[in-house]
Design a protein around this motif. Structure first.
Motif, mmCIF file in Angstrom:
data_model
loop_
_atom_site.group_PDB
_atom_site.id
_atom_site.type_symbol
_atom_site.label_atom_id
_atom_site.label_comp_id
_atom_site.label_asym_id
_atom_site.label_seq_id
_atom_site.Cartn_x
_atom_site.Cartn_y
_atom_site.Cartn_z
ATOM 1 N N GLU A 225 -13.098 -4.709 37.706
ATOM 2 C CA GLU A 225 -12.056 -4.843 38.720
ATOM 3 C C GLU A 225 -10.700 -4.889 38.033
ATOM 4 O O GLU A 225 -10.463 -5.714 37.150
ATOM 5 C CB GLU A 225 -12.269 -6.112 39.542
ATOM 6 N N LEU A 227 -6.673 -5.274 38.838
ATOM 7 C CA LEU A 227 -5.784 -5.773 39.889
ATOM 8 C C LEU A 227 -4.326 -5.492 39.547
ATOM 9 O O LEU A 227 -3.909 -5.599 38.388
ATOM 10 C CB LEU A 227 -5.978 -7.281 40.074
ATOM 11 N N LYS A 243 -3.182 -1.445 44.019
ATOM 12 C CA LYS A 243 -3.508 -2.843 44.315
ATOM 13 C C LYS A 243 -4.792 -3.274 43.627
ATOM 14 O O LYS A 243 -4.862 -4.348 43.024
ATOM 15 C CB LYS A 243 -3.627 -3.040 45.829
ATOM 16 N N SER A 244 -5.836 -2.447 43.702
ATOM 17 C CA SER A 244 -7.094 -2.805 43.037
ATOM 18 C C SER A 244 -7.947 -1.569 42.798
ATOM 19 O O SER A 244 -7.881 -0.598 43.549
ATOM 20 C CB SER A 244 -7.893 -3.819 43.874
ATOM 21 N N LYS A 246 -12.097 -0.896 41.726
ATOM 22 C CA LYS A 246 -13.399 -1.523 41.497
ATOM 23 C C LYS A 246 -14.446 -0.448 41.220
ATOM 24 O O LYS A 246 -14.477 0.577 41.885
ATOM 25 C CB LYS A 246 -13.828 -2.356 42.706
#
Length: 599
Positions: A225, A227, A243-244, A246
């Motif tokens: 992940e 961030l 934003k992210s 994964k």
């Protein structure tokens, strides 16, 4: 009370024995801790050398070992590449594509069964935790993924003489600082990531898992992940944020949220560079069946499906831009798929959901900016690939897109691109549903100096076949009650010219009053070399639109009743007209280029 409990002799003896055993255990544990701690560090160093065929070495500062608790803490760890071994492997053609370096202040190992490792050669660990490690990954295109290795032993086979089994329940890397260096281009491309977390579960290296392809790096699952990633372009005109991100290796799914490419304010941007200005926002992107192993090995992009949800894309044409003197074939999708993507790629399906596209262009005559908008875009693209083996099976990429032109008229487009044809053949059809012509006044006024005062489109249909040089096909525009004003710079009406246009040039309806057969236009367009893809598509359709509206040649009943010889002659005439238009465009371009150089 305490003295009463110890009044019997056997109680005192028991207490002394238990106490002695505890003291002896502590002494043995302390001795074992001090004895085994350096042994553990040495063991790790030896296994890293063996497992990497001497390519990597690991240095460990201090080691705290607690046998009773089954924990170990290693300090000042540094994993590095032995450059002499790497250079030797490179000469032998056996160097890996990816190199890894690691520095970490503190590594904690818990629930470790040291005695089992020492006596049974089985390493069992409950958890490994690394906090704030610095990781550097370098990609060197040393060999294709199909290159054979001289040492074909698995990692377990290399370790089996000293360790029969390695099992780690969980591995945590928290707050990782990652630097990625790509040496495949003329310059080293470097990316840096912070706020990166990684969790690996059930790492198992034994005889059963040594060739288990369902595991990644011998782990049942590795989830990463990232961030709040952000960066800026070298010239400072673009900022990029995510934003992210994964990734789960177990599901082979990559999910990205909050993609934002934001340019500088347009005046500053256009005063600094000559390129067009782009804005991009995507709420979320999902890549299914992402072949992360192949990507990690050789930077190839393979996925069954990519879905982009709720996005916005804007192109602002640079009014200070330089005139393009090179062939704009490079803007064609089938050219870009073949040459613009340096990495090999194959995406079976790409879906766009709820996008908006905006095109802005300044007309310097009235100093007004025209804005063309396509709302609620949904599309599906199939067979996006540049892999030769995939193209041998299917060399056609398709795109089916629906949207609302200026938020009003529903527009359906279908494209087919030949991905390996020398002439870059493509074909497209489209249908625009009913809308008021006045809804398009904003871009018409700014870019064409024309305003529709009335008129309604019933439908627009086109069917065009193209190569990199020529486009031919048909265009049919059905409409009624078309009236226009020709405008001055200040958008006031040019009365006489407007009257002449409405009276003698434009046809107000198609089909004309009292007729059932509509006018259809056969079109031919020869692309000037400096025309990009979408301008070529638009100019081809525009030839047909003008003809249907009376500014050009369009047919009624005769259109569907020609014999082969007449059709051939008409096609030749259309191409002659198209050649003349191209020559005019070339002359205009030469004049503009001359003025640009003189100015």
């Amino acid at each position: 009370m305490a003295f009463k409990l110890l009044k019997h002799r056997w109680q005192k003896i028991t207490l002394i024995v238990v106490g002695g055993l505890l003291v002896l255990t502590l002494i043995i544990a302390l001795f074992a801790n001090s004895y085994f701690a350096p042994k553990l560090a040495d063991k790790i160093k030896v296994e890293v050398l063996k497992g990497s065929d001497s390519l990597y070495r690991i240095d460990i500062g201090n080691t705290d070992l607690h046998i009773l608790r089954g924990t170990a803490t290693l300090y000042d760890i540094k994993l590095s590449v032995d450059s002499s071994v790497y250079n030797l492997k490179k000469k032998q053609g056996d160097a890996p594509n990816n190199l890894y370096e690691l520095q970490v202040k503190r590594l904690v190992v818990s629930h470790m069964q040291l005695l089992r490792m020492y006596f049974k050669k089985e390493l069992n660990i409950g958890r490994i935790t690394l906090n704030a490690p610095d990781v550097v990954i370098s990609y060197h295109p040393n060999q294709p993924d199909t290159a054979g290795k001289k040492d074909k032993r698995t990692l377990w086979q290399k370790l089996s003489k000293t360790l029969k089994l390695v099992n780690v329940g969980e591995i945590y890397l928290n707050d990782v600082k990652l630097k990625y260096k790509n040496y495949s281009g003329p310059k080293v491309a470097t990316s840096e990531f912070r706020e990166l977390n990684l969790k690996a579960t059930d790492l198992l290296i034994d005889s059963a898992t040594q060739k288990d392809t369902s595991r990644f790096l011998f782990c049942k699952n590795v989830s990463t992940e990232l961030l709040n990633y952000s960066s800026k372009s070298a010239n400072g005109l673009y900022s990029f944020k995510v934003k992210s991100v994964k990734l789960s290796t177990q599901t082979s799914k990559l999910t990205v949220k909050g993609i934002n490419l934001q340019p500088a304010e347009h005046v500053k941007f256009f005063n600094t560079v000559k390129a067009d200005r782009f804005t991009l926002r995507i709420d979320s992107a999902a890549i299914n069946n992402f072949d992360y192993i192949n990507y990690q090995k050789s930077q190839e992009m393979d996925a069954s499906k990519i879905t982009l949800n709720h996005g916005f894309f804007e192109v602002y044409s640079n009014y200070n831009g330089k005139l393009q003197t090179t062939d704009r074939l490079v803007t064609f999708p089938n050219w870009a798929m073949r040459y613009a993507f340096k990495a090999r790629a194959k995406v079976d399906t790409l879906d766009l959901k709820r996008f908006e596209f905006v095109y802005r262009q300044l007309n310097k005559t009235p100093m007004k900016t025209g804005v063309v908008v396509f709302n609620n875009i949904n599309g599906r693209f199939l067979n996006l690939t540049n892999k030769k083996e995939a193209l041998q099976k299917n060399n056609i990429a398709t795109a089916n897109v629906s949207s609302y032109f200026m938020g009003k008229g529903k527009l359906d487009l279908n494209f087919k691109f030949n991905l390996d044809d020398a002439d870059y053949k493509y074909h497209y059809t489209g249908h625009l549903g009913p809308m008021s012509i006045t809804d398009a006044n904003q871009p018409m006024m700014a870019l064409s100096m024309v305003r529709a005062t009335s008129g309604r489109v019933k439908s627009l249909d086109f069917d065009i076949s193209s190569t990199q040089k020529t486009s031919t096909g048909t265009v049919t525009l059905l409409y009624n009650n078309l009236q226009v004003d020709v405008l001055r710079k200040d958008f006031t009406k040019r009365g006489l010219i407007s009257t002449l246009a409405n009276t003698f040039i434009l046809k107000h309806d198609n089909p004309d009053d009292g007729k059932t057969e509509p006018r259809k236009a056969k079109v031919a367009f020869i692309r000037p070399a400096n025309f990009p893809f979408f301008k070529t598509v638009w100019q081809t359709i525009l030839v047909g639109l003008k003809a249907c509206a009376g500014v050009g040649k369009a047919e009624e009943e005769k259109f569907n009743k020609q014999n082969a010889e007449d059709a051939k002659k008409e096609q030749e005439d259309l191409l002659k007209d198209a050649k003349k238009r191209k020559e005019k465009e070339d002359e205009k371009f030469k004049e503009a280029l001359k003025k640009k150089r003189e100015g």
